[in-house]
Write a protein that holds these residues in place. Structure first.
Motif, PDB file in Angstrom:
ATOM      1  N   PRO A 159      10.358  -6.873   7.537  1.00 29.82           N
ATOM      2  CA  PRO A 159       8.887  -6.912   7.494  1.00 29.82           C
ATOM      3  C   PRO A 159       8.376  -7.891   6.433  1.00 29.82           C
ATOM      4  O   PRO A 159       9.006  -8.100   5.397  1.00 29.82           O
ATOM      5  N   VAL A 160       7.222  -8.487   6.703  1.00 29.68           N
ATOM      6  CA  VAL A 160       6.497  -9.320   5.745  1.00 29.68           C
ATOM      7  C   VAL A 160       5.106  -8.724   5.621  1.00 29.68           C
ATOM      8  O   VAL A 160       4.320  -8.758   6.583  1.00 29.68           O
ATOM      9  N   VAL A 161       4.800  -8.173   4.467  1.00 37.29           N
ATOM     10  CA  VAL A 161       3.556  -7.435   4.268  1.00 37.29           C
ATOM     11  C   VAL A 161       2.738  -8.132   3.193  1.00 37.29           C
ATOM     12  O   VAL A 161       3.239  -8.411   2.097  1.00 37.29           O
ATOM     13  N   PHE A 162       1.480  -8.415   3.500  1.00 36.11           N
ATOM     14  CA  PHE A 162       0.539  -8.932   2.508  1.00 36.11           C
ATOM     15  C   PHE A 162      -0.500  -7.858   2.236  1.00 36.11           C
ATOM     16  O   PHE A 162      -1.194  -7.410   3.152  1.00 36.11           O
ATOM     17  N   GLU A 163      -0.588  -7.440   0.989  1.00 35.20           N
ATOM     18  CA  GLU A 163      -1.568  -6.429   0.598  1.00 35.20           C
ATOM     19  C   GLU A 163      -2.719  -7.131  -0.120  1.00 35.20           C
ATOM     20  O   GLU A 163      -2.569  -7.591  -1.252  1.00 35.20           O
ATOM     21  N   SER A 164      -3.851  -7.206   0.574  1.00 36.98           N
ATOM     22  CA  SER A 164      -4.994  -7.924   0.014  1.00 36.98           C
ATOM     23  C   SER A 164      -5.741  -7.129  -1.038  1.00 36.98           C
ATOM     24  O   SER A 164      -6.490  -7.703  -1.830  1.00 36.98           O
ATOM     25  N   HIS A 165      -5.552  -5.813  -1.036  1.00 34.83           N
ATOM     26  CA  HIS A 165      -6.236  -4.958  -2.022  1.00 34.83           C
ATOM     27  C   HIS A 165      -5.197  -4.044  -2.672  1.00 34.83           C
ATOM     28  O   HIS A 165      -5.044  -2.876  -2.292  1.00 34.83           O
ATOM     29  N   PRO A 166      -4.468  -4.555  -3.661  1.00 37.38           N
ATOM     30  CA  PRO A 166      -3.318  -3.810  -4.197  1.00 37.38           C
ATOM     31  C   PRO A 166      -3.694  -2.721  -5.189  1.00 37.38           C
ATOM     32  O   PRO A 166      -3.333  -2.762  -6.370  1.00 37.38           O
ATOM     33  N   THR A 167      -4.428  -1.716  -4.723  1.00 38.23           N
ATOM     34  CA  THR A 167      -4.660  -0.548  -5.562  1.00 38.23           C
ATOM     35  C   THR A 167      -3.386   0.280  -5.633  1.00 38.23           C
ATOM     36  O   THR A 167      -2.416   0.046  -4.901  1.00 38.23           O
ATOM     37  N   TYR A 168      -3.389   1.260  -6.509  1.00 37.30           N
ATOM     38  CA  TYR A 168      -2.194   2.097  -6.656  1.00 37.30           C
ATOM     39  C   TYR A 168      -1.867   2.803  -5.337  1.00 37.30           C
ATOM     40  O   TYR A 168      -0.720   2.803  -4.885  1.00 37.30           O
ATOM     41  N   ASP A 169      -2.878   3.392  -4.715  1.00 40.02           N
ATOM     42  CA  ASP A 169      -2.640   4.113  -3.463  1.00 40.02           C
ATOM     43  C   ASP A 169      -2.208   3.176  -2.353  1.00 40.02           C
ATOM     44  O   ASP A 169      -1.335   3.514  -1.544  1.00 40.02           O
ATOM     45  N   ASN A 170      -2.811   1.992  -2.281  1.00 39.81           N
ATOM     46  CA  ASN A 170      -2.456   1.061  -1.212  1.00 39.81           C
ATOM     47  C   ASN A 170      -1.045   0.514  -1.367  1.00 39.81           C
ATOM     48  O   ASN A 170      -0.428   0.118  -0.371  1.00 39.81           O
ATOM     49  N   LEU A 171      -0.535   0.491  -2.586  1.00 42.49           N
ATOM     50  CA  LEU A 171       0.819  -0.016  -2.801  1.00 42.49           C
ATOM     51  C   LEU A 171       1.872   1.086  -2.691  1.00 42.49           C
ATOM     52  O   LEU A 171       2.890   0.912  -2.023  1.00 42.49           O
ATOM     53  N   PHE A 172       1.642   2.210  -3.342  1.00 42.96           N
ATOM     54  CA  PHE A 172       2.661   3.244  -3.456  1.00 42.96           C
ATOM     55  C   PHE A 172       2.421   4.436  -2.536  1.00 42.96           C
ATOM     56  O   PHE A 172       3.219   5.369  -2.538  1.00 42.96           O
ATOM     57  N   GLY A 173       1.350   4.409  -1.758  1.00 45.05           N
ATOM     58  CA  GLY A 173       1.045   5.543  -0.907  1.00 45.05           C
ATOM     59  C   GLY A 173       0.251   6.600  -1.659  1.00 45.05           C
ATOM     60  O   GLY A 173       0.073   6.520  -2.879  1.00 45.05           O
ATOM     61  N   ARG A 174      -0.178   7.596  -0.929  1.00 48.88           N
ATOM     62  CA  ARG A 174      -1.005   8.628  -1.560  1.00 48.88           C
ATOM     63  C   ARG A 174      -0.787   9.968  -0.860  1.00 48.88           C
ATOM     64  O   ARG A 174      -0.297  10.028   0.270  1.00 48.88           O
ATOM     65  N   ILE A 175      -1.149  11.012  -1.553  1.00 50.13           N
ATOM     66  CA  ILE A 175      -1.112  12.370  -1.018  1.00 50.13           C
ATOM     67  C   ILE A 175      -2.546  12.798  -0.782  1.00 50.13           C
ATOM     68  O   ILE A 175      -3.335  12.916  -1.723  1.00 50.13           O
ATOM     69  N   GLU A 176      -2.898  13.033   0.465  1.00 50.81           N
ATOM     70  CA  GLU A 176      -4.257  13.426   0.799  1.00 50.81           C
ATOM     71  C   GLU A 176      -4.397  14.944   0.724  1.00 50.81           C
ATOM     72  O   GLU A 176      -3.404  15.689   0.810  1.00 50.81           O
TER      73      GLU A 176
END
Length: 824
Positions: free
Chosen positions: A318-335
């Motif tokens: 995979p090649v992933v570009f993260e345009s908004h690298p917040t903590y949740d967007n990078l490492f995932g989150r628990i909802e």
């Protein structure tokens, strides 16, 4: 003197580098092949190739350069091409941990099979709903359950029969229903009611009570084993249920266990699912009165896998570009969900981040955005260093989460991170962060300009063809490509280079294509390019036009003819938004007896920045070494950039400042038809400056508005000749002899142009020719030095000479005092 002007005057050919359309060997860009590389960035390309190929940890890549150089598009395109040749990474799922639901387990599956397991579990849930409670309604199950019930009832009935027989012998009837057992007196075979029982003699009533007490004790004795009978019956029923459930689950789970027998983690989880179903299926599916849809949702929330990341089987890395690298967007989150104000969560509410999607491949991030987010940089370094990907909330460490959270199983991390950022960020990270060099060992440095070679010019045309084709724009003619190459060289400020800011060229092509569409033409020609450039200059030219109007109206004092002592026209560059333009500025200098030295007014009022102040100090060094070898440099002088009300930086005014100061010292007027720019060193050599094209054009616009006379011109450093890419209007005026550009190597050459005469060369005897400008400077400095020394001599002798004040302070003689200081 004409020889000096001719020797230093530049020809029109030296003022720009025009590209010949005939040399391009094509009529329009449709005849060219596409170009998919990056133009003239071999060093950066090799570094990126090395960083991508290097398998060891720590060889992540930092791509540095200016925006618009094609760095991002090339990096993304190259990584996607390389990723197709790499192995597709595994799929990942999170599943329920039945032993500890707060710690979900991770399942690793071959690429492209995660969705297959999710579908299989969904089918299993459907089969469970179809199987249960139907399996408990079969005749075989009901028969076995009835036998268990009958066994319990028979024991119960036998115990009651014994007590009932004893009661009948004593004339007492035993009555029982589903929940109660009662004793009733009898007479003549008939049960007595309360009224009849009350009419019996007291002795009979007492006997009845005694017999009932004895019967109740006997009943308790007979039923003392009832709890054991109930336990045995319940155990038998539970065993029957387990056997029934096991038999029902066997055909449902056996195919899954067989399919994933090579994956120990999945097999272990399926066994845990089966064990949990044995305990819960009766409660959830048999005795639960909810609808089938509600039951299905509950089963899915409890047994359905949560997809973390899934890949196509042969999709490559995979090649992933993260345009908004917040903590949740990078490492995932628990909802979390809310139920009557209380927050709750489950493994099904785990949401993956960009690192999960890029695991096994490449992650592209922008440095400016990455470093602007809290907690992210440290967490990213920690993940790359440990090669472990942990999903957690950064607020949990701060104690800001006041509810139960999850601790998902940590995933192994294998990712190549490519950060794209500016040079100053790279150097700042190297200096301030000791971990940065360890984790990002590869630097891909994109140059700001490209050497102009024949193959680069052809690739430049191919790149334009590629972009116009991708964007659905019309092809470009050869003349248009040549004009764009000239524009690119102007952006690079070099006759032998093209700008690497390809984005600016593409923007101009888009605007020219719009003009072509409005005109209804088939091809984008040089006329469309010129109109696009003119339109952009008009859109961004309000400030420059306003300043020009102020100059023409005399609000800003700039002379373009005549001569004056102690003042000349300097050149500055103003940047407003995305536009930069040149503006003439008057430089003035005054000199008077004293020992204050050369005062930089801009610095004194905190408007002069460090580089500008450095230029003024170098100027002092040059004057001292040039003119004050036999006596101290003891003067008071002030230099100012007139009518500047903002911060001033750069040393490009130092050449104009030294000429203005020499003019004030020698009382020699300078021609105001010239504007001058350049930096000097302490030996009087003229050094290159920036923005030379904008500076020349800024003074030219003022001269053109007032009327070109043929005497007007600009003096620039000889080192800047290669940077000249002047506008066609300036070139046309130079060809017509109405405007001139002069290049100088020394202060004396510049000063000679400004005063219109030879300034004097230092002879072998250490003297300048008598009457020359330089000689007059030495003479004036000697006079000032004598004026400063004379009062000191008088004070030493104790004589009260003319010019001494009453309090003993020295004053200049009347002759010198009567002469006012020279000022602009």
């Amino acid at each position: 003197m004409a020889d000096i002007y001719n020797a230093l005057c530049l020809t029109p050919e030296q003022l720009s580098s025009q590209f010949d359309p005939d040399a391009l060997r094509f009529a329009n860009t449709d005849e060219l092949e596409p170009f998919l590389g990056v133009l003239g960035q071999e060093r950066a390309v090799e570094a990126l190739q090395f960083g991508v190929a290097m398998p060891r940890p720590g060889y992540n890549v930092f791509v540095m350069g200016e925006p618009g150089t094609g760095r991002f598009s090339f990096v993304r395109r190259y990584l996607k091409a390389e990723a197709k040749r790499l192995q597709t990474p595994s799929d990942w799922l999170y599943v329920n941990n039945f032993d500890d639901p707060r710690e979900p387990r991770a399942l690793r599956l071959p690429a492209g099979t995660a969705q297959q397991l999710i579908t299989a579990i969904e089918q299993l849930i459907d089969n469970l709903l179809a199987t249960f409670p139907a399996v408990f309604e079969t005749p075989a199950y009901q028969q076995k359950k009835g036998a268990i019930d009958r066994g319990f009832n028979q024991r119960y009935d036998r115990a009651l029969d014994v007590v009932e027989k004893l009661a009948l012998e004593r004339g007492i009837a035993l009555y029982r229903d589903s929940s109660n057992i009662a004793f009733t007196p009898m007479k003549d075979g008939q049960a007595l009611d309360e009224a009849e029982f009350a009419q019996l003699p007291e002795a009979e009533r007492e006997r009845f009570h005694t017999d009932v007490s004895e019967l109740e004790e006997r009943l308790n004795e007979e039923l003392s084993a009832l709890p054991q009978w109930k336990r045995e019956s319940s155990n038998q029923l539970r065993q029957l249920n387990e056997e029934t459930v096991t038999q029902a689950l066997e055909p449902l789970l056996s195919p899954l266990a067989g399919e994933y027998c090579d994956n120990p983690d999945v097999c272990t989880w399926l066994q845990a699912v089966q064990a949990d179903l044995l305990k819960t299926v009766v409660d959830q599916l048999v005795e639960d009165n909810r609808s089938d849809a509600q039951k299905r949702q509950a089963l899915a929330e409890y047994y359905g896998p949560c997809l973390v990341v899934g890949h196509a089987r042969d999709g490559g890395a995979p090649v992933v570009f993260e345009s908004h690298p917040t903590y949740d967007n990078l490492f995932g989150r628990i909802e979390y969900s809310s139920d009557q104000g209380a927050l709750y969560t489950s493994y099904r509410q785990l949401r993956p981040g960009a690192l999960h999607r890029a695991n096994g491949g490449f992650l592209i991030l922008e440095a400016e955005k990455l470093l602007g987010e809290p907690f992210v940089w440290d967490a990213l370094k920690r993940a790359l260093h440990t090669r472990r990907l942990k999903m957690e909330s950064p607020l949990a460490e701060l104690g800001r989460i006041a509810t139960v959270s999850l601790n998902p199983q940590v995933l192994p991390l294998q990712v190549k991170v490519v950060i794209i950022g500016a040079r100053q960020l790279y150097y700042a990270l190297q200096e301030l962060d000791p971990d940065f060099q360890e984790l990002f060992r590869v630097l891909a440095d994109f140059d700001e300009d490209i050497p102009l070679a024949s193959d680069n010019l052809e690739q430049f045309a191919q790149l334009l063809k590629t972009r116009t084709s991708e964007e659905g724009m019309a092809p470009l003619t050869g003349e248009a490509v040549a004009r764009l190459a000239t524009y690119s060289a102007r952006l690079a400020e070099h006759q032998g280079r093209l700008s690497a800011r390809i984005g600016d060229v593409f923007q101009l092509v888009s605007e020219a294509d719009f003009i072509r569409q409005v005109a209804g033409d088939e091809l984008t020609d040089i006329g469309h390019i010129e109109r696009a450039l003119k339109a952009k200059a008009t859109r961004t030219g309000r400030v420059s036009a306003r300043i020009l109007d102020d100059m023409l109206a005399g609000v800003i004092l700039i002379d373009t003819q005549g001569a004056a002592v102690g003042k000349c026209n300097g050149l500055t560059v103003l940047e407003v938004g995305d536009s930069a333009f040149g503006v003439p500025a008057r430089i003035s200098a005054t000199v008077y007896p004293g020992s204050s030295g050369i005062v930089d007014i801009e610095r004194e009022v905190s408007l002069g920045q460090s580089i500008h102040s450095k230029g003024v100090m170098i100027l002092t060094g040059y004057l001292g070494s040039r003119y004050a070898q036999k006596f101290p440099l003891a003067i008071s002088a002030s230099i100012a950039l007139e009518q500047s009300y903002g911060y001033v930086d750069g040393d490009s005014a130092s050449l104009g400042e030294v000429c203005t100061l020499i003019s004030a010292l020698s009382r020699t007027p300078l021609k105001q038809c010239f504007a001058i720019t350049g930096s000097i060193n302490q030996f009087g050599e003229v050094q290159a400056v920036g923005g030379v094209n904008e500076k020349i054009e800024g003074f030219f616009r003022l001269c053109e508005a007032r009327g070109l006379t043929g005497e007007q011109g600009v003096i620039i450093p000889w080192a800047n000749v290669c940077n000249l890419m002047l506008d066609e209007r300036v070139l046309h005026a130079v060809r017509a002899g109405l405007f001139n550009v002069y290049a100088v190597r020394t202060v004396d050459e510049a000063l000679g142009l400004l005063v219109g005469e030879e300034v004097g060369v230092l002879g072998e005897d250490g003297q300048f020719p008598a009457g020359s400008v330089n000689a007059r400077v030495v003479e004036r400095l000697r006079e000032i030095d004598a004026l400063l020394d004379e009062p000191e001599d008088a004070g030493e002798e104790g004589e009260n000479k003319e010019g001494e004040s009453k309090d003993g302070e020295s004053k200049a003689p009347a002759e010198a005092a009567a002469e006012p200081p020279v000022s602009a």
